[in-house]
Design an enzyme around this catalytic site. Structure first.
Site, mmCIF file in Angstrom:
data_model
loop_
_atom_site.group_PDB
_atom_site.id
_atom_site.type_symbol
_atom_site.label_atom_id
_atom_site.label_comp_id
_atom_site.label_asym_id
_atom_site.label_seq_id
_atom_site.Cartn_x
_atom_site.Cartn_y
_atom_site.Cartn_z
ATOM 1 N N LYS A 76 31.460 115.835 59.614
ATOM 2 C CA LYS A 76 32.258 114.609 59.645
ATOM 3 C C LYS A 76 33.189 114.594 58.452
ATOM 4 O O LYS A 76 32.781 114.899 57.343
ATOM 5 C CB LYS A 76 31.318 113.401 59.565
ATOM 6 N N LYS A 100 28.043 113.149 50.412
ATOM 7 C CA LYS A 100 28.197 111.720 50.686
ATOM 8 C C LYS A 100 27.386 111.312 51.918
ATOM 9 O O LYS A 100 26.711 110.274 51.916
ATOM 10 C CB LYS A 100 29.671 111.383 50.876
ATOM 11 N N LYS A 112 36.285 118.413 56.334
ATOM 12 C CA LYS A 112 37.556 117.822 55.919
ATOM 13 C C LYS A 112 38.676 118.601 56.574
ATOM 14 O O LYS A 112 38.534 119.784 56.889
ATOM 15 C CB LYS A 112 37.724 117.863 54.401
ATOM 16 N N THR A 196 34.802 100.732 53.345
ATOM 17 C CA THR A 196 34.649 101.414 52.058
ATOM 18 C C THR A 196 34.558 100.397 50.930
ATOM 19 O O THR A 196 33.715 100.509 50.022
ATOM 20 C CB THR A 196 35.832 102.369 51.800
ATOM 21 N N ASN A 227 44.438 99.968 50.370
ATOM 22 C CA ASN A 227 43.462 99.376 51.271
ATOM 23 C C ASN A 227 42.115 99.166 50.591
ATOM 24 O O ASN A 227 41.525 98.082 50.664
ATOM 25 C CB ASN A 227 43.286 100.254 52.515
ATOM 26 N N SER A 354 32.033 104.812 59.822
ATOM 27 C CA SER A 354 32.471 105.807 60.810
ATOM 28 C C SER A 354 31.302 106.272 61.662
ATOM 29 O O SER A 354 31.434 106.480 62.872
ATOM 30 C CB SER A 354 33.110 107.007 60.096
#
Length: 424
Positions: A76, A100, A112, A196, A227, A354
Protein backbone atom coordinates in the site's frame (compact mmCIF):
# COMPACT_ATOMS: atom_id res chain seq x y z
CA UNK A 1 24.20 22.37 3.99
CA UNK A 2 24.65 18.59 4.29
CA UNK A 3 25.27 17.01 7.66
CA UNK A 4 28.33 14.87 8.18
CA UNK A 5 26.88 11.42 8.79
CA UNK A 6 30.12 9.58 8.27
CA UNK A 7 32.38 8.64 5.39
CA UNK A 8 30.53 8.55 2.10
CA UNK A 9 27.11 9.14 3.68
CA UNK A 10 24.93 12.05 2.64
CA UNK A 11 21.83 13.24 4.47
CA UNK A 12 19.02 12.12 2.19
CA UNK A 13 15.70 10.56 3.13
CA UNK A 14 17.10 7.25 1.84
CA UNK A 15 20.16 7.42 4.08
CA UNK A 16 18.06 8.58 7.01
CA UNK A 17 16.06 5.34 6.92
CA UNK A 18 19.24 3.28 6.65
CA UNK A 19 20.67 5.03 9.69
CA UNK A 20 17.51 4.45 11.71
CA UNK A 21 17.55 0.79 10.73
CA UNK A 22 21.16 0.55 11.88
CA UNK A 23 20.16 2.01 15.25
CA UNK A 24 17.43 -0.59 15.63
CA UNK A 25 19.94 -3.36 14.86
CA UNK A 26 22.01 -2.10 17.78
CA UNK A 27 19.03 -2.42 20.12
CA UNK A 28 17.90 -5.87 19.01
CA UNK A 29 19.85 -8.69 17.40
CA UNK A 30 19.05 -9.02 13.70
CA UNK A 31 20.41 -11.91 11.66
CA UNK A 32 22.09 -11.25 8.34
CA UNK A 33 19.01 -12.62 6.58
CA UNK A 34 16.69 -10.31 8.52
CA UNK A 35 18.86 -7.31 7.72
CA UNK A 36 18.88 -8.30 4.05
CA UNK A 37 15.07 -8.56 4.04
CA UNK A 38 14.74 -5.06 5.48
CA UNK A 39 17.41 -3.42 3.33
CA UNK A 40 16.01 -4.28 -0.09
CA UNK A 41 12.54 -4.01 -1.67
CA UNK A 42 10.69 -7.09 -2.89
CA UNK A 43 10.12 -5.49 -6.27
CA UNK A 44 11.03 -2.27 -8.05
CA UNK A 45 9.61 -1.42 -11.49
CA UNK A 46 10.49 1.56 -13.69
CA UNK A 47 8.66 2.66 -16.83
CA UNK A 48 9.09 5.42 -19.38
CA UNK A 49 5.58 6.66 -20.12
CA UNK A 50 4.90 8.36 -23.48
CA UNK A 51 2.09 10.94 -23.37
CA UNK A 52 0.69 12.91 -26.27
CA UNK A 53 0.60 16.57 -25.27
CA UNK A 54 -2.01 19.11 -26.35
CA UNK A 55 0.30 20.42 -29.10
CA UNK A 56 0.53 16.95 -30.64
CA UNK A 57 4.08 16.27 -29.48
CA UNK A 58 4.99 13.14 -27.50
CA UNK A 59 6.69 13.65 -24.14
CA UNK A 60 8.16 10.77 -22.14
CA UNK A 61 7.93 10.71 -18.32
CA UNK A 62 10.04 8.54 -16.01
CA UNK A 63 7.84 6.68 -13.56
CA UNK A 64 8.31 4.24 -10.73
CA UNK A 65 6.56 1.73 -8.47
CA UNK A 66 8.35 0.07 -5.55
CA UNK A 67 6.74 -2.71 -3.51
CA UNK A 68 9.02 -2.86 -0.51
CA UNK A 69 7.63 -5.69 1.61
CA UNK A 70 4.42 -7.73 1.42
CA UNK A 71 5.01 -10.01 4.40
CA UNK A 72 2.07 -8.52 6.30
CA UNK A 73 -0.31 -8.21 3.34
CA UNK A 74 -0.85 -6.49 -0.01
CA UNK A 75 1.42 -3.50 -0.42
CA UNK A 76 0.00 0.00 0.00
CA UNK A 77 1.33 3.44 -0.84
CA UNK A 78 0.74 6.67 -2.67
CA UNK A 79 1.74 7.95 -6.10
CA UNK A 80 3.43 11.35 -6.20
CA UNK A 81 3.86 13.68 -9.14
CA UNK A 82 6.96 15.83 -8.71
CA UNK A 83 9.93 16.86 -10.89
CA UNK A 84 12.36 15.64 -8.22
CA UNK A 85 10.98 12.10 -7.95
CA UNK A 86 13.56 9.35 -8.47
CA UNK A 87 13.76 5.65 -7.69
CA UNK A 88 15.84 6.18 -4.55
CA UNK A 89 13.22 8.50 -3.03
CA UNK A 90 10.39 6.15 -3.97
CA UNK A 91 12.26 3.17 -2.52
CA UNK A 92 12.75 4.80 0.84
CA UNK A 93 9.20 6.16 1.02
CA UNK A 94 8.05 2.59 0.37
CA UNK A 95 10.26 1.46 3.26
CA UNK A 96 8.64 4.06 5.52
CA UNK A 97 5.19 2.87 4.39
CA UNK A 98 6.14 -0.68 5.35
CA UNK A 99 6.94 0.47 8.87
CA UNK A 100 3.95 2.83 9.03
CA UNK A 101 1.47 0.06 8.16
CA UNK A 102 3.09 -2.21 10.75
CA UNK A 103 3.13 0.37 13.56
CA UNK A 104 -0.53 1.17 12.79
CA UNK A 105 -1.26 -2.57 12.85
CA UNK A 106 -3.07 -2.71 9.53
CA UNK A 107 -2.65 -5.81 7.29
CA UNK A 108 -0.68 -4.13 4.51
CA UNK A 109 2.89 -4.02 3.39
CA UNK A 110 4.55 -0.88 2.08
CA UNK A 111 4.82 0.52 -1.44
CA UNK A 112 5.21 3.86 -3.20
CA UNK A 113 4.98 5.22 -6.71
CA UNK A 114 5.95 8.35 -8.55
CA UNK A 115 6.19 10.20 -11.84
CA UNK A 116 8.94 12.69 -12.63
CA UNK A 117 6.74 15.59 -13.69
CA UNK A 118 5.72 19.10 -12.74
CA UNK A 119 1.91 18.74 -12.82
CA UNK A 120 1.42 22.51 -12.73
CA UNK A 121 2.61 22.79 -16.31
CA UNK A 122 0.14 20.17 -17.61
CA UNK A 123 -3.37 20.88 -18.80
CA UNK A 124 -6.23 18.87 -17.33
CA UNK A 125 -6.28 16.70 -20.44
CA UNK A 126 -2.54 16.04 -20.30
CA UNK A 127 -2.76 15.21 -16.61
CA UNK A 128 -5.55 12.71 -17.26
CA UNK A 129 -3.66 11.05 -20.11
CA UNK A 130 -0.53 10.77 -17.96
CA UNK A 131 -2.52 9.23 -15.09
CA UNK A 132 -4.19 6.69 -17.35
CA UNK A 133 -0.87 5.81 -18.99
CA UNK A 134 0.63 5.21 -15.55
CA UNK A 135 -2.02 2.58 -14.89
CA UNK A 136 -1.41 0.99 -18.28
CA UNK A 137 2.32 0.79 -17.53
CA UNK A 138 1.86 -0.78 -14.08
CA UNK A 139 -1.42 -2.63 -14.60
CA UNK A 140 0.09 -6.08 -14.02
CA UNK A 141 1.81 -4.88 -10.83
CA UNK A 142 -1.18 -3.40 -8.98
CA UNK A 143 -4.55 -4.76 -7.86
CA UNK A 144 -6.94 -4.93 -4.88
CA UNK A 145 -5.16 -8.01 -3.50
CA UNK A 146 -1.66 -7.13 -4.69
CA UNK A 147 -0.70 -3.48 -4.43
CA UNK A 148 -3.13 -0.62 -3.73
CA UNK A 149 -2.04 2.92 -4.71
CA UNK A 150 -3.34 6.15 -3.17
CA UNK A 151 -2.82 9.91 -3.48
CA UNK A 152 0.44 11.52 -2.43
CA UNK A 153 2.22 14.78 -3.27
CA UNK A 154 0.43 16.58 -6.16
CA UNK A 155 -2.14 13.82 -6.69
CA UNK A 156 -5.73 13.81 -5.48
CA UNK A 157 -9.13 12.15 -5.65
CA UNK A 158 -9.71 13.21 -9.26
CA UNK A 159 -6.51 11.51 -10.37
CA UNK A 160 -7.35 8.40 -8.34
CA UNK A 161 -10.75 8.27 -10.08
CA UNK A 162 -9.08 8.36 -13.51
CA UNK A 163 -6.71 5.60 -12.45
CA UNK A 164 -9.48 3.41 -11.09
CA UNK A 165 -11.48 3.86 -14.29
CA UNK A 166 -8.49 2.97 -16.44
CA UNK A 167 -7.78 -0.16 -14.41
CA UNK A 168 -11.41 -1.27 -14.73
CA UNK A 169 -11.40 -0.53 -18.48
CA UNK A 170 -8.41 -2.84 -18.91
CA UNK A 171 -9.63 -5.57 -16.56
CA UNK A 172 -13.22 -5.50 -17.79
CA UNK A 173 -14.76 -5.56 -14.30
CA UNK A 174 -15.49 -3.28 -11.36
CA UNK A 175 -12.58 -3.00 -8.91
CA UNK A 176 -13.15 -0.09 -6.49
CA UNK A 177 -10.58 -1.54 -4.08
CA UNK A 178 -7.73 -1.15 -6.58
CA UNK A 179 -7.02 2.36 -5.33
CA UNK A 180 -7.90 4.49 -2.31
CA UNK A 181 -8.30 8.22 -1.78
CA UNK A 182 -11.13 8.31 -4.32
CA UNK A 183 -13.95 10.90 -4.16
CA UNK A 184 -16.56 9.91 -1.58
CA UNK A 185 -19.29 9.60 -4.23
CA UNK A 186 -17.02 7.34 -6.30
CA UNK A 187 -16.65 4.66 -3.59
CA UNK A 188 -14.25 6.70 -1.47
CA UNK A 189 -14.47 6.87 2.30
CA UNK A 190 -15.89 9.52 4.57
CA UNK A 191 -13.26 11.37 6.65
CA UNK A 192 -10.40 10.32 4.36
CA UNK A 193 -9.58 13.91 3.43
CA UNK A 194 -8.61 14.88 6.98
CA UNK A 195 -7.72 11.46 8.40
CA UNK A 196 -3.97 12.14 8.61
CA UNK A 197 -4.66 15.28 10.64
CA UNK A 198 -7.15 13.57 12.94
CA UNK A 199 -4.71 10.74 13.52
CA UNK A 200 -1.97 13.22 14.45
CA UNK A 201 -4.30 14.99 16.88
CA UNK A 202 -5.12 11.65 18.55
CA UNK A 203 -1.43 10.78 18.93
CA UNK A 204 -0.76 14.16 20.53
CA UNK A 205 -3.79 13.68 22.79
CA UNK A 206 -2.40 10.36 24.00
CA UNK A 207 1.08 11.76 24.57
CA UNK A 208 -0.30 14.77 26.45
CA UNK A 209 -2.42 12.54 28.69
CA UNK A 210 0.58 10.29 29.38
CA UNK A 211 2.81 13.29 30.12
CA UNK A 212 0.18 15.14 32.19
CA UNK A 213 0.47 18.25 30.01
CA UNK A 214 -2.48 20.64 29.86
CA UNK A 215 -3.58 21.45 26.26
CA UNK A 216 -5.00 24.84 27.28
CA UNK A 217 -1.58 25.84 28.57
CA UNK A 218 0.27 24.63 25.46
CA UNK A 219 1.42 26.87 22.63
CA UNK A 220 1.72 25.21 19.21
CA UNK A 221 3.52 26.16 15.98
CA UNK A 222 2.65 24.36 12.72
CA UNK A 223 4.97 24.48 9.72
CA UNK A 224 2.81 23.85 6.66
CA UNK A 225 -0.79 24.98 6.13
CA UNK A 226 -1.71 22.54 3.39
CA UNK A 227 -4.35 19.85 3.83
CA UNK A 228 -2.61 18.16 6.77
CA UNK A 229 -1.46 21.27 8.62
CA UNK A 230 -4.67 23.26 8.23
CA UNK A 231 -6.98 20.45 9.34
CA UNK A 232 -4.66 19.63 12.23
CA UNK A 233 -4.77 23.28 13.34
CA UNK A 234 -8.56 23.06 13.48
CA UNK A 235 -8.54 19.80 15.45
CA UNK A 236 -5.99 21.08 17.97
CA UNK A 237 -7.68 24.45 18.32
CA UNK A 238 -10.91 22.63 19.14
CA UNK A 239 -9.08 20.70 21.85
CA UNK A 240 -7.94 23.90 23.52
CA UNK A 241 -4.37 24.16 22.21
CA UNK A 242 -3.18 27.71 21.53
CA UNK A 243 -2.07 27.85 17.87
CA UNK A 244 0.36 30.79 17.80
CA UNK A 245 2.10 30.24 14.44
CA UNK A 246 1.42 28.64 11.06
CA UNK A 247 3.20 28.84 7.71
CA UNK A 248 3.13 27.89 4.06
CA UNK A 249 5.80 27.91 1.35
CA UNK A 250 5.79 31.72 1.22
CA UNK A 251 6.37 32.21 4.95
CA UNK A 252 4.44 32.27 8.18
CA UNK A 253 2.57 34.29 10.77
CA UNK A 254 3.02 34.50 14.53
CA UNK A 255 0.72 35.88 17.18
CA UNK A 256 1.66 35.23 20.81
CA UNK A 257 -1.97 35.67 21.87
CA UNK A 258 -3.16 33.02 19.43
CA UNK A 259 -4.34 32.90 15.82
CA UNK A 260 -8.03 32.80 14.91
CA UNK A 261 -7.74 29.35 13.37
CA UNK A 262 -11.37 28.82 12.41
CA UNK A 263 -11.54 32.17 10.61
CA UNK A 264 -8.25 31.52 8.82
CA UNK A 265 -9.33 28.00 7.78
CA UNK A 266 -12.63 29.27 6.37
CA UNK A 267 -11.06 32.08 4.34
CA UNK A 268 -7.74 30.52 3.29
CA UNK A 269 -7.46 30.10 -0.47
CA UNK A 270 -3.94 31.26 -1.36
CA UNK A 271 -0.59 31.99 0.26
CA UNK A 272 -1.31 35.69 0.65
CA UNK A 273 -4.48 35.00 2.66
CA UNK A 274 -2.27 33.75 5.47
CA UNK A 275 -0.57 37.08 6.11
CA UNK A 276 -3.72 38.92 7.13
CA UNK A 277 -4.16 36.79 10.25
CA UNK A 278 -1.03 37.28 12.32
CA UNK A 279 0.48 40.17 14.23
CA UNK A 280 3.93 39.32 12.92
CA UNK A 281 5.15 37.89 9.63
CA UNK A 282 7.95 35.31 10.04
CA UNK A 283 9.96 32.92 7.89
CA UNK A 284 9.67 29.15 7.98
CA UNK A 285 13.13 29.04 9.57
CA UNK A 286 11.98 31.38 12.35
CA UNK A 287 8.87 29.31 13.00
CA UNK A 288 11.00 26.27 13.81
CA UNK A 289 12.79 28.14 16.58
CA UNK A 290 9.82 29.80 18.31
CA UNK A 291 9.42 29.43 22.07
CA UNK A 292 6.48 27.03 21.97
CA UNK A 293 5.51 23.83 23.74
CA UNK A 294 4.70 21.78 20.62
CA UNK A 295 6.35 22.14 17.22
CA UNK A 296 4.66 20.40 14.27
CA UNK A 297 6.62 20.11 11.01
CA UNK A 298 3.85 19.29 8.52
CA UNK A 299 5.47 20.34 5.24
CA UNK A 300 8.56 18.65 3.78
CA UNK A 301 11.53 16.57 4.85
CA UNK A 302 14.83 17.71 6.41
CA UNK A 303 13.60 20.76 8.32
CA UNK A 304 15.22 20.15 11.71
CA UNK A 305 18.93 19.69 11.09
CA UNK A 306 22.25 20.34 12.85
CA UNK A 307 22.12 23.81 11.32
CA UNK A 308 19.12 24.85 13.44
CA UNK A 309 18.40 22.19 16.07
CA UNK A 310 20.24 24.07 18.82
CA UNK A 311 17.74 26.91 18.35
CA UNK A 312 14.67 24.64 18.59
CA UNK A 313 12.92 25.48 21.87
CA UNK A 314 9.87 23.22 21.74
CA UNK A 315 9.52 20.43 24.29
CA UNK A 316 7.54 18.15 21.96
CA UNK A 317 7.81 17.62 18.20
CA UNK A 318 4.95 15.95 16.33
CA UNK A 319 6.24 14.85 12.91
CA UNK A 320 3.37 15.17 10.45
CA UNK A 321 5.68 15.42 7.42
CA UNK A 322 7.76 12.45 6.28
CA UNK A 323 11.34 12.67 7.51
CA UNK A 324 11.30 16.28 8.81
CA UNK A 325 14.11 15.60 11.31
CA UNK A 326 17.56 14.51 10.17
CA UNK A 327 19.47 11.80 12.09
CA UNK A 328 21.94 14.23 13.64
CA UNK A 329 19.13 16.58 14.56
CA UNK A 330 17.28 13.64 16.09
CA UNK A 331 20.32 12.70 18.16
CA UNK A 332 20.61 16.23 19.51
CA UNK A 333 16.92 16.38 20.44
CA UNK A 334 17.13 13.03 22.23
CA UNK A 335 20.20 14.13 24.18
CA UNK A 336 18.31 17.24 25.30
CA UNK A 337 15.16 15.38 26.37
CA UNK A 338 12.94 16.71 23.58
CA UNK A 339 10.16 14.21 22.86
CA UNK A 340 9.86 13.48 19.13
CA UNK A 341 6.70 11.64 18.09
CA UNK A 342 7.95 10.08 14.83
CA UNK A 343 6.37 10.31 11.41
CA UNK A 344 5.63 6.60 11.06
CA UNK A 345 3.35 6.89 14.09
CA UNK A 346 2.19 10.51 14.02
CA UNK A 347 0.98 10.64 10.41
CA UNK A 348 -0.28 7.05 10.14
CA UNK A 349 -3.91 8.20 10.23
CA UNK A 350 -3.95 8.62 6.46
CA UNK A 351 -2.96 5.06 5.59
CA UNK A 352 -5.25 3.75 8.33
CA UNK A 353 -8.21 5.52 6.74
CA UNK A 354 -7.08 4.19 3.35
CA UNK A 355 -7.26 0.71 4.83
CA UNK A 356 -10.80 1.46 5.99
CA UNK A 357 -11.69 2.57 2.46
CA UNK A 358 -10.26 -0.66 1.03
CA UNK A 359 -12.26 -2.72 3.55
CA UNK A 360 -15.45 -0.90 2.57
CA UNK A 361 -14.71 -1.42 -1.13
CA UNK A 362 -13.99 -5.14 -0.75
CA UNK A 363 -17.04 -5.82 1.45
CA UNK A 364 -19.39 -3.40 -0.34
CA UNK A 365 -20.39 -1.97 3.03
CA UNK A 366 -20.02 1.79 3.44
CA UNK A 367 -19.62 3.53 6.78
CA UNK A 368 -20.78 6.87 8.16
CA UNK A 369 -18.32 9.66 8.86
CA UNK A 370 -18.80 9.14 12.59
CA UNK A 371 -18.03 5.45 12.33
CA UNK A 372 -14.82 6.12 10.39
CA UNK A 373 -13.74 8.79 12.86
CA UNK A 374 -14.47 6.57 15.85
CA UNK A 375 -12.62 3.59 14.35
CA UNK A 376 -9.67 5.78 13.37
CA UNK A 377 -9.45 7.26 16.87
CA UNK A 378 -9.47 3.82 18.47
CA UNK A 379 -6.91 2.48 16.00
CA UNK A 380 -4.50 5.37 16.61
CA UNK A 381 -4.92 5.09 20.39
CA UNK A 382 -4.02 1.42 20.19
CA UNK A 383 -0.99 2.17 17.99
CA UNK A 384 0.24 4.73 20.52
CA UNK A 385 -0.27 2.28 23.38
CA UNK A 386 1.79 -0.39 21.57
CA UNK A 387 4.67 2.02 20.98
CA UNK A 388 4.44 3.36 24.52
CA UNK A 389 4.59 -0.19 25.88
CA UNK A 390 7.64 -0.91 23.75
CA UNK A 391 9.33 2.27 24.98
CA UNK A 392 8.70 1.56 28.64
CA UNK A 393 9.49 -2.17 28.56
CA UNK A 394 13.11 -1.98 27.40
CA UNK A 395 15.97 -0.13 29.02
CA UNK A 396 17.68 -0.02 25.62
CA UNK A 397 14.88 1.98 23.97
CA UNK A 398 15.33 5.64 24.78
CA UNK A 399 13.18 7.51 22.27
CA UNK A 400 9.73 7.30 20.72
CA UNK A 401 11.35 6.84 17.31
CA UNK A 402 13.38 3.86 18.45
CA UNK A 403 10.27 2.33 20.02
CA UNK A 404 8.18 2.84 16.87
CA UNK A 405 10.89 1.47 14.57
CA UNK A 406 11.53 -1.53 16.81
CA UNK A 407 7.82 -2.31 17.14
CA UNK A 408 7.18 -2.11 13.39
CA UNK A 409 10.33 -3.94 12.30
CA UNK A 410 9.68 -6.83 14.64
CA UNK A 411 6.11 -7.05 13.30
CA UNK A 412 7.38 -7.24 9.72
CA UNK A 413 10.03 -9.81 10.61
CA UNK A 414 7.53 -11.96 12.51
CA UNK A 415 5.38 -12.15 9.37
CA UNK A 416 8.45 -13.13 7.37
CA UNK A 417 9.27 -15.85 9.92
CA UNK A 418 5.79 -17.31 9.55
CA UNK A 419 6.37 -17.37 5.81
CA UNK A 420 9.71 -19.13 6.26
CA UNK A 421 11.70 -16.18 4.95
CA UNK A 422 13.45 -15.32 8.22
CA UNK A 423 15.04 -17.24 11.08
CA UNK A 424 12.78 -18.48 13.87
Amino acid sequence: MEEDLGPGVKDTLCDTCAIQLDRVSQITDLTDRETELLNQPNRSVNANIPVRMDDGEIEVFSSFRVQYNNGRGPTKGGIRYHPGVDVSEVKELAFLMTLKCAVANIPFGGAKGGVQVDPDRLSAGELERLSREYVKAFYSDIGPRTDIPAPDVNTDGRIMAWMRDEYESISGHQAPGVITGKPVDFDGSEAREYATSLGGAVILDEFVAESKIQPKESKVAIQGFGNVGSNLAVFLNGRGYDIVAVSNAAGGIYDSSGINVSQLFDSYESSEDLFAFGSKRISNAELLTLDVDVLIPAAIEDQITMDNVEQVRANVILEMANGPTTPKGDEYLAANDVSVLPDILANAGGVTASYFEWVQNTTNEYWSEKRVRDKLTTHMQEAFADVQSRKSSSEHVGTWREAAYLDSIESVLQAERYRGNATE
